[in-house]
Design a protein around this motif. Structure first.
Motif, PDB file in Angstrom:
ATOM      1  N   PHE A 321       0.848  -1.243  -0.051  1.00 52.83           N
ATOM      2  CA  PHE A 321       0.045  -0.028  -0.007  1.00 52.83           C
ATOM      3  C   PHE A 321       0.827   1.170  -0.097  1.00 52.83           C
ATOM      4  N   LEU A 322       1.811   1.384   0.940  1.00 52.45           N
ATOM      5  CA  LEU A 322       2.800   2.408   0.957  1.00 52.45           C
ATOM      6  C   LEU A 322       3.571   2.676  -0.336  1.00 52.45           C
ATOM      7  N   ALA A 332       7.290  -2.341  -7.348  1.00 53.45           N
ATOM      8  CA  ALA A 332       7.674  -2.778  -5.802  1.00 53.45           C
ATOM      9  C   ALA A 332       6.072  -3.249  -5.184  1.00 53.45           C
ATOM     10  N   ALA A 333       5.118  -2.392  -5.257  1.00 52.17           N
ATOM     11  CA  ALA A 333       4.064  -2.730  -4.838  1.00 52.17           C
ATOM     12  C   ALA A 333       3.418  -4.086  -5.304  1.00 52.17           C
ATOM     13  N   GLN A 352      -7.855  -6.334  -1.327  1.00 54.70           N
ATOM     14  CA  GLN A 352      -8.527  -5.162  -1.635  1.00 54.70           C
ATOM     15  C   GLN A 352      -7.558  -3.958  -2.117  1.00 54.70           C
ATOM     16  N   TRP A 353      -6.272  -3.877  -1.277  1.00 57.11           N
ATOM     17  CA  TRP A 353      -5.564  -2.904  -1.585  1.00 57.11           C
ATOM     18  C   TRP A 353      -4.690  -3.172  -3.053  1.00 57.11           C
ATOM     19  N   TYR A 354      -4.530  -4.442  -3.345  1.00 57.88           N
ATOM     20  CA  TYR A 354      -3.837  -5.117  -4.482  1.00 57.88           C
ATOM     21  C   TYR A 354      -4.888  -4.707  -5.625  1.00 57.88           C
ATOM     22  N   ALA A 355      -6.038  -5.087  -5.377  1.00 52.84           N
ATOM     23  CA  ALA A 355      -6.989  -4.608  -6.569  1.00 52.84           C
ATOM     24  C   ALA A 355      -6.892  -3.099  -6.901  1.00 52.84           C
ATOM     25  N   VAL A 356      -7.063  -2.340  -5.959  1.00 51.91           N
ATOM     26  CA  VAL A 356      -6.969  -0.978  -6.258  1.00 51.91           C
ATOM     27  C   VAL A 356      -5.792  -0.566  -6.924  1.00 51.91           C
ATOM     28  N   CYS A 357      -4.578  -1.044  -6.461  1.00 53.52           N
ATOM     29  CA  CYS A 357      -3.355  -0.867  -7.074  1.00 53.52           C
ATOM     30  C   CYS A 357      -3.355  -1.105  -8.475  1.00 53.52           C
TER      31      CYS A 357
END
Length: 546
Positions: A321-322, A332-333, A352-357
């Motif tokens: 996320f960062l 890197a994310a 969820q965070w990966y999907a937004v990324c």
């Protein structure tokens, strides 16, 4: 439990004497509680020596290995076809301590059991995420109904009673197809041994479902979660309020996680809690801290957690996320998220965070596939519904965004960012009245904030209400003089008003400040008025999104 045909643990040391419960447990790769239960109920060959003043135990590895091999073959029913994952839900453990002040502890034990079980055999066991499980607090629903709603074959539930320095936990595993109780156990320990209880429960679940627990990961995870009762209390209080995700709750969580680390600087979850809190405090949807300030503290905390526990899935997800939100480090994310989900495929927040990324990179199909897996794990989560709506919105599928956003609002009307998203969806669909109602709901929850002023001004500009849009811009400019508004907010209002040069001037300042809303440049509809200008392509390259 080991797979059939695998060598017994410790076979190379056959014939050796083991002179304590600890040595016996280590040889069998189980907790002391589990091997004592096996000795009492299943005939584990442990011998006792009675002395004048006390008794002791011993066992031989030859006898233990022979017993274990027999047990492995006798207790290996085929629960599911090889390769499939058994689905399990851990329901909220009931607080029997007599005080609502202890709800944080029973909820925390539930959450830690979810995490513990999810990490043990991720290839064989899928564990429903916390948000969905917590919907069944104090439920009167039949276990069959719960199983159908969550799509699980088993549920684990129980109760917690905390009295002074002692802890009593009851747990039971139930098959949802017919309500059969597979087992029920009671565990009573000092508060310092709470991890021993979690480990014993996890092992009992693994035995019951014919799962071979990954011993190295099992031991490492348990060791990394050991801490003092005082530090654990602070950590669980922090998670309890962090899950509410309001500005005030995040500030409270921050204090609890800071205190956790003061009490135990070697406790990895405390650092992840601190990193997660700073990540949200710096996220544009809250706007409580400048992104650079939030990242400056969050990243070292996440890295510290990984040094303490290299197998900590949640720490990798936080780092991911960062990486994308504050550093625009897209490769890197992805690497961080993939590692997190390799370690714990059941971590819904990570998915969820990966999907937004993925969505922010314009990879809408990949994002929808990833968020679908989050939905599978966290079927009742309003936060996942919000993320689904957001991904559809970023892909310009406003009808589906509206459908999922409304569902998220119905399930959790107090989640303010859902209202700001629905307002934007209605605004781009031309539903002026509905948009203004959602902006009003957001303001009632958060107060009159720079975020609310920004998107309301953009709405007025799109609706041709230039005077009202300029009033919003003037208010933001006034706030910006005292650091009460960000350059990205001024930029999107200038863009909505058609002031392209003004928008790029503020966009440049936003880049210098590392404003996290620039991570949304490629897909966020509010940036659309700038896309045809050559300067926009240059800015996309600078944030790694060309």
């Amino acid at each position: 439990m080991r797979e059939q045909g695998s060598p017994p643990p410790g076979a190379a040391q056959a014939g050796r004497h083991l002179d304590s419960w600890g040595e016996i447990a280590a040889h069998l790769h189980r907790s002391v509680s589990t091997v004592q239960r096996w000795e009492k109920h299943e005939g584990l060959p442990v011998h006792r020596i009675a002395h004048a003043r006390l008794g002791s135990v011993y066992a031989t590895t030859t006898e233990l290995d022979a017993w274990y091999e027999t047990r492995s073959h006798a207790a290996a029913p085929a629960i599911v076809p090889v390769g499939d994952r058994i689905r399990l839900a851990v329901l909220p453990f009931q607080n029997l301590s007599g005080s609502p002040d202890q709800d944080f502890f029973s909820d925390g034990l539930t959450e830690e059991l979810i995490t513990h079980l999810a990490r043990l055999r991720p290839d064989r066991l899928a564990v429903v995420a916390r948000t969905s499980a917590m919907q069944y607090r104090h439920t009167a629903k039949d276990v069959r109904s719960i199983g159908a709603e969550l799509g699980v074959a088993y549920v684990l539930d129980g109760s917690v009673r905390r009295a002074g320095a002692r802890l009593r936990v009851t747990a039971q595993l139930v098959q949802t197809s017919d309500g059969t109780h597979i087992w029920a156990d009671t565990y009573e320990q000092d508060l310092t041994d709470v991890i021993e209880i979690q480990t014993a429960i996890a092992e009992r679940v693994g035995d019951s479902l014919s799962l071979e627990l990954l011993s190295d990961r099992h031991v490492a995870h348990a060791k990394a979660r050991q801490t003092t009762p005082e530090a654990r209390d602070e950590y669980l209080k922090g998670r309890y309020v962090w899950n509410q995700r309001t500005p005030d709750a995040l500030r409270q969580a921050l204090a609890h996680f800071q205190r956790t680390i003061e009490l135990d600087p070697g406790f990895a979850p405390g650092y992840v809690g601190l990193a997660d809190t700073y990540a949200l405090l710096g996220f544009w949807g809250y706007g409580i801290l400048a992104p650079a300030e939030a990242s400056r503290i969050a990243r070292p905390a996440a890295e510290r957690a990984l040094r303490l526990d290299p197998g900590f899935a949640e720490a990798y997800a936080t780092r991911g996320f960062l990486d994308y939100e504050f550093d625009w480090a897209w490769t890197a994310a992805e690497r961080s998220f993939r590692r997190a989900l390799e370690l714990n495929p059941s971590y819904a927040t990570g998915r969820q965070w990966y999907a937004v990324c993925l969505a922010l990179q314009g990879r809408s199909a990949d994002a929808l596939a990833e968020i679908a897996q989050a939905r599978e794990i966290d079927v009742l989560s309003s936060v996942v519904d919000y993320a689904v709506a957001w991904i559809h919105y970023l892909g310009r599928d406003y009808a589906r965004a509206l459908q999922h956003g409304v569902r998220a609002r119905q399930d959790n009307p107090g989640f303010a960012v859902t209202h700001i998203l629905l307002a934007a969806v209605h605004s781009f669909m031309g539903h002026a009245g509905e948009a203004l109602r959602e902006y009003g709901a957001y303001d009632r929850l958060r107060g009159v904030s720079a975020v609310g002023i920004t998107f309301r001004a953009c709405h007025h500009a799109r609706a041709g209400e230039t005077r009202r849009a300029k009033q919003g811009l003037a208010e933001l400019q006034k706030r910006a003089r005292s650091a009460g508004a960000s350059p990205w907010q001024l930029a999107v209002v200038h863009a909505s008003l058609g002031d392209i040069d003004g928008a790029f001037a503020e966009l440049e300042r936003a880049f210098e400040e590392r404003s996290d809303f620039l991570a949304y440049l490629k897909v966020e509809p509010h940036w659309d008025p700038l896309r045809s200008d050559p300067r926009f392509a240059g800015m996309l390259r600078r944030v790694g999104l060309s």
